[in-house]
Design a protein around this motif. Sequence first.
Motif, short mmCIF file in Angstrom:
data_model
loop_
_atom_site.label_atom_id
_atom_site.label_comp_id
_atom_site.label_asym_id
_atom_site.label_seq_id
_atom_site.Cartn_x
_atom_site.Cartn_y
_atom_site.Cartn_z
N CYS A 187 36.02 151.56 90.10
CA CYS A 187 36.31 150.84 91.37
C CYS A 187 37.82 150.92 91.67
O CYS A 187 38.56 151.02 92.60
N SER A 193 40.03 152.99 94.64
CA SER A 193 40.58 152.02 95.64
C SER A 193 41.79 152.46 96.01
O SER A 193 42.50 152.32 97.11
N GLU A 250 38.52 152.26 100.63
CA GLU A 250 38.14 150.72 100.31
C GLU A 250 36.89 150.82 99.70
O GLU A 250 35.99 151.23 100.48
N GLU A 265 33.85 148.42 97.31
CA GLU A 265 33.45 147.05 96.39
C GLU A 265 32.94 147.57 95.26
O GLU A 265 32.29 148.61 95.04
N GLN A 266 33.04 146.88 94.10
CA GLN A 266 32.67 147.02 92.78
C GLN A 266 31.37 147.37 92.55
O GLN A 266 30.76 148.18 91.82
N LYS A 267 30.50 146.73 93.54
CA LYS A 267 29.00 146.85 93.38
C LYS A 267 28.46 148.49 93.90
O LYS A 267 27.37 148.83 93.55
#
Length: 474
Positions: free
Chosen positions: A260, A264, A268, A270-272
């Motif tokens: 992630c 990044s 953009e 998210e870790q999920k």
Amino acid sequence: MGEKLGYSMGDAAANLVFQMMMIFLLKFYTDVFGLDGAVAGTILMIGSISAIVVDPTVGILSDRTKTRWGKFRPWVIWTAIPFCLFYILAFYNPGIHDKELVAVYATVSYVLMMTAYSFNNIPYTSLGGVMTSDIKERTNITTIRFIVVTIAQFVVQGLTLPLVDTFGNGNLQRGWVSTVILYAVIAFFMFLVTFKVTKERILPLRSQKVNIREDIKNTFSDVSWNSMALLTFSLFITLAMWGSAMNFYFQYNVDQKSLCDFLSHFIEIEQKDAYSVGFSVFNIMGAIVQFVGVICLSRYLAGKYGKKKTFMVCLSLTAFFTAMFYIPSPTDVSLMFVLNFLRSLAYAPTIPLLWAMIGDVADHVEFENHRRATGFCFSGIVLALKLGLGFGGAIAGIIISMFGYESGNVSIQNESAMEGIRFVSSIAPAFLFCVGVLALHFYPITKEYNEMMQAELTMRRRLAAHAEENDFTK
């Protein structure tokens, strides 16, 4: 150019299926159907073994097909609907809860899909061998074909997981079948284009008598055919093994926070979403590098050094960079992407050369035996491809199962399973790439030999056609 692009559409359509089988089917069986890795691998092996009967039959039938559209073109359109239908069924979960019945359903649907693949793809690949006998044009056709195929590869490898998430909205089964339906519809229209725009120009002489036994003997005894069959078998075992394993590798071996953080820097995220987006970006990058490599390197290197030398050097480098995937720790995400760049660049020039070389093999069988059996020659190579595809997925499934992989889309795997995933993502496929390099060592058709062979075949065809025309006139 229009004909070359139209012909390429057929392989792009097939790759909307092939790439899914090579990269996602094993994981689909373990995580969506909930099958044990060894069971899933056995299903892939059974489907490929069934091709031992189907593929030679298709080659013989297509060689003996006579229509106003030619020998091979009609099969592309005749098989388009069943091929796409069985593709959808292979990724459809009918709601069976008994795992033994699920395994039976998966086996039957996969065998049907592979059978339809044979009846479509063997005539399609044979068509490429009879569109022209010109060496440069044949390389141009395969180069353009694999530029278009790389776009299809880009779509499947880069967009499949995001599409599954979008269509499924939390329901994996619905996401997978919706994505496959979309791919199947696109593939159907691509097959229509291929049928519409292509032409068959190299035909067996009217004086050539039907002799299946002679065609089989001539093909199986040809050293160039045997070396290409072994190369194709080892190559697609490796591609299926590596493609399937890297899916597991990114979900379980790669540290999701590190992935992630790396992503990044560019998007953009998210870790999920790190696994689905990260694996897609990894594949997209590889597809783009291969796309550029095919355009910029393949034709140039083959023209300067010959197909055989180019293939051997590039495949050796691919083996080396594949083996290097054993080295990165779970947090070394940047190193993984660098290795993928180098591996994709090394492999890219070989992509269009394989099928151009198989077309040369069909010519070599005719050159040595004064008989042409394009369909049977290509069917044997496609059989080697499908056996490699099935065995590669099977070996990957069996190895990770032996190391203790837990199916059912669990969040964490044990250390032993992680080691198995690393091994099948690096050392094992690298070894099999080396087997392909060894097979190429025995391939006799060098650049100089090919030029001599094509000149001789062109002269033979002109003389034979002239003699047949005189006989007909008399």
